[in-house]
Design a protein around this motif. Structure first.
Motif, PDB file in Angstrom:
ATOM      1  N   SER A  27       0.818  -1.213   0.000  1.00 46.76           N
ATOM      2  CA  SER A  27       0.000   0.000   0.000  1.00 46.76           C
ATOM      3  C   SER A  27       0.853   1.265   0.000  1.00 46.76           C
ATOM      4  N   LEU A  30       2.314   1.820  -3.517  1.00 43.17           N
ATOM      5  CA  LEU A  30       1.278   2.312  -4.422  1.00 43.17           C
ATOM      6  C   LEU A  30       0.976   3.782  -4.154  1.00 43.17           C
ATOM      7  N   GLN A  33       3.686   5.895  -5.553  1.00 44.53           N
ATOM      8  CA  GLN A  33       3.643   5.912  -7.009  1.00 44.53           C
ATOM      9  C   GLN A  33       2.495   6.769  -7.550  1.00 44.53           C
ATOM     10  N   HIS A  34       1.326   6.696  -6.941  1.00 48.29           N
ATOM     11  CA  HIS A  34       0.144   7.312  -7.522  1.00 48.29           C
ATOM     12  C   HIS A  34      -0.347   8.575  -6.807  1.00 48.29           C
ATOM     13  N   PHE A  95      -8.725   7.109 -10.779  1.00 47.73           N
ATOM     14  CA  PHE A  95      -7.704   6.073 -10.827  1.00 47.73           C
ATOM     15  C   PHE A  95      -8.350   4.722 -11.104  1.00 47.73           C
ATOM     16  N   SER A  96      -9.439   4.742 -11.860  1.00 44.38           N
ATOM     17  CA  SER A  96     -10.176   3.511 -12.136  1.00 44.38           C
ATOM     18  C   SER A  96      -9.374   2.517 -12.962  1.00 44.38           C
ATOM     19  N   LYS A  97      -8.272   2.951 -13.538  1.00 47.91           N
ATOM     20  CA  LYS A  97      -7.413   2.044 -14.306  1.00 47.91           C
ATOM     21  C   LYS A  97      -6.691   1.050 -13.399  1.00 47.91           C
ATOM     22  N   LEU A  98      -6.601   1.371 -12.110  1.00 48.40           N
ATOM     23  CA  LEU A  98      -5.936   0.475 -11.174  1.00 48.40           C
ATOM     24  C   LEU A  98      -6.807  -0.755 -10.919  1.00 48.40           C
ATOM     25  N   THR A  99      -6.169  -1.837 -10.514  1.00 42.50           N
ATOM     26  CA  THR A  99      -6.912  -3.063 -10.229  1.00 42.50           C
ATOM     27  C   THR A  99      -7.691  -2.919  -8.928  1.00 42.50           C
ATOM     28  N   GLU A 102      -5.269  -3.060  -6.036  1.00 43.37           N
ATOM     29  CA  GLU A 102      -4.510  -1.816  -5.853  1.00 43.37           C
ATOM     30  C   GLU A 102      -5.376  -0.730  -5.218  1.00 43.37           C
ATOM     31  N   LEU A 103      -6.612  -0.622  -5.662  1.00 45.61           N
ATOM     32  CA  LEU A 103      -7.509   0.378  -5.082  1.00 45.61           C
ATOM     33  C   LEU A 103      -7.770   0.089  -3.608  1.00 45.61           C
TER      34      LEU A 103
END
Length: 151
Positions: A27, A30, A33-34, A95-99, A102-103
């Motif tokens: 976590s 991530l 990174q984001h 950030f819906s592109k994350l799995t 990941e979310l």
């Protein structure tokens, strides 16, 4: 003797190749990174630029069903908000592109930033993330924030 060792080695190598033993994302990594570029590594934000992801207001934002952070990650948030007397008028992208994993981990990290040990210890599971991903809440995030922060 060599045959069982060879078989075991082959099985372990196949497991690594298939991702069974692949290192799962952390976590904190991530978040770095984001999120940290805008909200800083410790979640303190930048006054007047990006809001903090911790503080007294978060106790209310993390209350209710605990999905506010996830919904902001999924659908983003834009427009003027106020936090502890400071105004922010920016865009939080989706950030819906994350799995789903990941979310869930990012939500867990925000809970940790706010010393919410109960939610941090029991993060949202992937099924709950997938369920919320299917909702259309884009236009309702500002209203939800206002409701959670209402006196």
């Amino acid at each position: 003797m060599k045959s069982w060792r060879t078989a075991l080695l082959s099985a372990v190598c196949a497991s690594f190749a298939s991702g069974v033993f692949a290192q799962s994302p952390n976590s904190g990594q991530l978040f770095m990174q984001h999120c940290s570029v805008c909200h800083q590594a410790d979640g303190s934000g930048v006054p007047g630029v990006t809001p903090p992801l911790k503080g007294a207001h978060w106790k209310r934002l993390l209350s209710h069903d605990g999905t506010y952070v996830l919904e902001v990650l999924l659908y983003g948030l834009n427009g003027k908000i106020e936090v502890a007397g400071d105004s922010y008028n920016g865009v939080m992208p989706s950030f819906s592109k994350l799995t789903d994993t990941e979310l869930a981990l990012l939500v867990q990290h925000v809970n940790r930033l706010n010393n919410d040990s109960v939610r941090a210890a029991q993060p949202l599971n992937e099924a709950r993330v997938a369920e919320l991903r299917g909702r259309e809440l884009k236009s309702k995030m500002r209203e939800k924030r206002a409701l959670l922060l209402k006196d």
